[in-house]
Design an enzyme around this catalytic site. Structure first.
Site, PDB file in Angstrom:
ATOM      1  N   ARG A  57      65.983  44.355  73.086  1.00 47.69           N
ATOM      2  CA  ARG A  57      64.748  43.971  72.384  1.00 47.69           C
ATOM      3  C   ARG A  57      64.994  43.835  70.889  1.00 47.69           C
ATOM      4  NH1 ARG A  57      59.777  47.066  70.673  1.00 47.69           N
ATOM      5  NH2 ARG A  57      58.055  45.580  70.817  1.00 47.69           N
ATOM      6  N   HIS A  61      64.274  40.545  68.632  1.00 48.32           N
ATOM      7  CA  HIS A  61      63.414  40.585  67.445  1.00 48.32           C
ATOM      8  C   HIS A  61      64.168  40.181  66.184  1.00 48.32           C
ATOM      9  CE1 HIS A  61      59.559  42.756  68.671  1.00 48.32           C
ATOM     10  NE2 HIS A  61      60.200  42.487  69.797  1.00 48.32           N
ATOM     11  N   ASN A  90      56.443  45.253  65.388  1.00 48.58           N
ATOM     12  CA  ASN A  90      57.613  46.124  65.312  1.00 48.58           C
ATOM     13  C   ASN A  90      57.311  47.569  64.951  1.00 48.58           C
ATOM     14  OD1 ASN A  90      59.160  43.838  65.798  1.00 48.58           O
ATOM     15  ND2 ASN A  90      59.665  43.511  63.641  1.00 48.58           N
ATOM     16  N   HIS A 189      62.833  41.317  80.914  1.00 42.67           N
ATOM     17  CA  HIS A 189      61.790  42.299  81.206  1.00 42.67           C
ATOM     18  C   HIS A 189      62.025  43.011  82.534  1.00 42.67           C
ATOM     19  CE1 HIS A 189      58.335  41.010  78.299  1.00 42.67           C
ATOM     20  NE2 HIS A 189      59.396  41.488  77.688  1.00 42.67           N
TER      21      HIS A 189
END
Length: 314
Positions: A57, A61, A90, A189
């Site tokens: 992740r 990001h 975030n 995911h």
């Protein structure tokens, strides 16, 4: 929310960038870098099973905000740096910074100084996390340099887990990714967890969620309160990377609204069905999409720097 994608920046891979990134980039300056990163990732996941998903992740990001430049790792340590860590998608959400710090220290020690960028370490760590959790491997071209600034404003525009299908398609298309690549990258995911506040509305008000799974998830996410309670995104095997995510979508068991939108009578239904039945195709397409993502607007040659500390510029 793992799959974030929103910038006006076009992340299409230019041949020039691809030529300058190389799998042999550190062969002479830091030949042990891949083994050191792999060891650090394995150690972190052994201590915390969630960490693999958190590192993946973190990579997403980073790369979806001004490219793969380690901008997401910067703290508020200079007047002109407004950390991406403070952006709404975030803040109090991203994890794994300490793991990257530890790996960076180990790499610098093994290679007699800061010759490997934080951006490259994060990219390799994402790949190794997928492998460690049972997913495919791929060669990671290296040679990225680290940004000297952050892009909080762009990070604020990362899409929410409430996005509908057309918004998701546009988010990826704006950066040079196909709808198919959007769907396959969503397969990340299959690992990780999400906070109650991000899926409560889908859980209680969604019309496309299988009843028995919804009931189980409601025990962890009440209709009021418990915003930070966690639930696994993939109900079946949250710490094992695979195509179970797509199988769950076919069975109406997507945790987030944006997940189930991929299989909800729209243009991506057939893609989800294909990946739900063919794990090998999912692995191949996922690896290729991750390589493409890793080429997102890298800083090369004399641009950026090689940070000594991933949290601040030199």
């Amino acid at each position: 929310y793992l799959l974030i994608m929103a910038l006006t920046l076009n992340l299409y891979v230019l041949p020039l960038c691809e030529a300058q990134l190389s799998t042999s980039y550190y062969n002479s300056t830091c030949p042990s870098v891949l083994e050191v990163v792999k060891s650090g990732v394995r150690s972190a996941i052994n201590k915390d099973k969630r960490m693999g998903a958190s590192l993946v992740r973190l990579f997403f990001h980073d790369c979806f905000v001004a490219g793969c430049d380690a901008g997401v790792l910067l703290d508020d340590n200079l007047p002109n740096i407004d950390s991406e860590k403070n952006a709404r998608p975030n803040v109090n959400s991203l994890r794994g910074f300490e793991v990257i710090d530890k790996i960076k220290d180990a790499v610098d020690k093994a290679c007699s100084g800061p010759v490997v960028s934080c951006a490259d370490i994060l990219t390799v760590a994402a790949r190794d996390s997928i492998v460690e959790l049972g997913g495919p491997s791929w060669s990671v071209p290296l040679g990225r340099r680290d940004a000297r600034t952050a892009n909080k404003n762009e990070a604020e525009n990362l899409p929410s887990p409430f996005s509908d299908l057309q918004a998701l398609i546009k988010n990826f298309s704006d950066k040079g990714f196909t709808t198919k690549e959007m769907v396959v990258l969503s397969g990340a995911h299959s690992i990780g967890m999400s906070r109650c506040s991000l899926f409560r509305n889908h859980l209680y008000n969604g019309s496309n969620l299988e009843v028995s799974v919804a009931s189980d998830r409601k025990s962890k996410c009440p209709s009021n309160g418990g915003d930070d309670n966690l639930s696994s995104i993939d109900h079946q095997s949250p710490n094992r990377f695979g195509n179970n995510y797509f199988q769950a979508l076919v069975n109406r068991r997507g945790l987030l609204h944006s997940d189930q939108e991929l299989f909800n009578g729209g243009s991506t239904d057939d893609m989800v069905k294909t990946y739900s039945k063919d794990p090998d195709k999912f692995y191949t397409d996922f690896a290729n999409a991750m390589i493409k993502l890793g080429h997102a607007s890298p800083l090369l040659r004399n641009k950026g720097e090689i940070r000594k500390n991933c949290r601040k510029i030199n």
